[in-house]
Scaffold this motif. Structure first.
Motif, PDB file in Angstrom:
ATOM      1  N   ILE A  80       0.870  -1.185   0.000  1.00 19.80           N
ATOM      2  CA  ILE A  80       0.000   0.000   0.000  1.00 19.80           C
ATOM      3  C   ILE A  80       0.902   1.228   0.000  1.00 19.80           C
ATOM      4  O   ILE A  80       1.902   1.287   0.713  1.00 19.80           O
ATOM      5  N   ALA A  81       0.555   2.210  -0.850  1.00 21.99           N
ATOM      6  CA  ALA A  81       1.469   3.340  -1.036  1.00 21.99           C
ATOM      7  C   ALA A  81       0.725   4.669  -1.052  1.00 21.99           C
ATOM      8  O   ALA A  81      -0.426   4.759  -1.496  1.00 21.99           O
ATOM      9  N   HIS A  82       1.416   5.698  -0.578  1.00 20.70           N
ATOM     10  CA  HIS A  82       0.883   7.064  -0.633  1.00 20.70           C
ATOM     11  C   HIS A  82       1.202   7.630  -2.014  1.00 20.70           C
ATOM     12  O   HIS A  82       2.292   7.385  -2.545  1.00 20.70           O
ATOM     13  N   PRO A  83       0.281   8.421  -2.611  1.00 16.93           N
ATOM     14  CA  PRO A  83       0.553   8.931  -3.967  1.00 16.93           C
ATOM     15  C   PRO A  83       1.691   9.935  -4.068  1.00 16.93           C
ATOM     16  O   PRO A  83       2.024  10.378  -5.179  1.00 16.93           O
ATOM     17  N   GLU A  84       2.318  10.310  -2.950  1.00 15.67           N
ATOM     18  CA  GLU A  84       3.528  11.144  -3.022  1.00 15.67           C
ATOM     19  C   GLU A  84       4.754  10.300  -3.390  1.00 15.67           C
ATOM     20  O   GLU A  84       5.836  10.839  -3.598  1.00 15.67           O
TER      21      GLU A  84
END
Ligand code: 13P
Ligand code: SF4
Length: 312
Positions: free
Chosen positions: A193-197
């Protein structure tokens, strides 16, 4: 001194509300009245009837709370708690950039200074960037600032071709694709799971992309037992609290490296939180005209988010 009790006592005595971001240290998260992502925090700041807003986050967040509440006192535990994205977009340079694209509207990520907000038509956060961009007609030329990673991600999802300002978050941009690939190979049962930054190659291999709140909700609802988490370490506190049976691996997992601790978010400590409440200092002070100009695009974001049922 029992800092926790003193902070709670001051909170009652001064009718203060403590708003904290998920990247704050666990002790601060546990004492806050509300913890959330940037959109949730802006919304809480807009709605509060407290006399003092104690903002445990970084400067642009406290600034947003002040812009939405010009008559209230807004204090931040450490005035130096900045943000590399906000720093990457100085208003004078951005004004010149905007002039080169006179037919473009400006959509800015909330991680920017009041000066940039004042030069923007609408603000977005990581949780509403895609619907906010899609709210405008497809042929509308757009400048997106200051995060080129979030802007690139939104371009990909929406098929738009927004002109991107060249800024990055120093915490997310250093998360290496190779490390993520290695972790995925070592943990085939884990979801990424990843942050869009994060950079595009990390986002391309992610199972889920979202704001801090969206990632947290995903780990609660999803049925996997293990997650590789590509964002700042602070969010793990809530993930572990909400799903104690699950395993969360932060990128990178090397115990000696704390490069995905945001150095600005982590400037706030329990002691500084206590002192800023006691002294009602440091305060966010902004020019009236700047507040007026920067309030419009923030309010526009909140209106669009309500219209689209993203928030109530
Ligand atoms: P969100 O919590 O809105 O996802 O933002 C993350 C961040 O980097 C805040 O500085
Ligand atoms: Fe800024 Fe990145 Fe820190 Fe968020 S995590 S405050 S975007 S430097």
């Amino acid at each position: 001194m029992d800092l926790k009790n003193e902070i709670l006592r001051l909170k009652d005595e001064k009718n203060a509300v403590i708003l904290a971001h998920f990247y704050q240290i666990p002790e601060i998260q546990d004492i806050a009245d509300y913890i959330g992502d940037s959109l949730g925090l802006a919304q809480k700041a807009e709605q509060t009837d407290a006399d003092i807003i104690v903002f445990s986050g970084v400067h642009f967040m406290a600034e947003t709370a002040k812009i939405l509440n010009p008559g209230k006192k807004v204090v931040l535990p450490d005035l130096n708690a900045g943000c590399s994205l906000a720093d990457a977009c100085p208003p004078e340079e951005f004004a010149a950039f905007r002039q080169k694209h006179p037919d473009h509207m400006v959509i800015s990520y909330i991680n920017c200074t009041a000066g940039i907000k004042a030069l923007s038509d609408v603000i977005c956060t990581s949780s509403n960037a895609v619907p906010v961009v899609e709210y405008f007609p497809e042929g509308q030329p757009i400048i997106f600032a200051p995060d080129k990673n979030l802007g690139g991600y939104v371009n990909k999802v929406t098929g738009r071709n927004m002109v991107l300002w060249d800024g990055t978050c120093e915490v997310h941009d250093v998360l290496e694709t190779e490390a993520v690939i290695r972790m995925k190979a070592d943990n085939p049962d884990a979801k990424l799971i990843a942050h869009p930054e994060c950079k595009a190659p990390v986002l391309e291999i992610a199972d889920f992309i979202g704001s801090t709140t969206a990632m947290l909700k995903y780990t609660v609802k999803d049925d996997a037992e293990k997650y590789i988490v590509a964002t700042e370490t602070g969010i793990l506190h809530q993930m572990k609290k909400k799903s104690p049976q699950k395993e969360f691996l932060i990128v990178p997992t090397n115990d000696t490296c704390s490069c995905n601790d945001c150095p600005y978010m982590k400037m706030n400590t329990m002691q500084k939180l206590y002192l800023c409440m006691k002294n009602e200092h440091p305060q966010i002070i902004l020019d009236e005209e700047l507040m007026e100009k920067s309030r419009k695009p923030i309010e526009r974001m909140l209106e669009i988010s309500r219209e689209l049922n993203i928030i109530k």
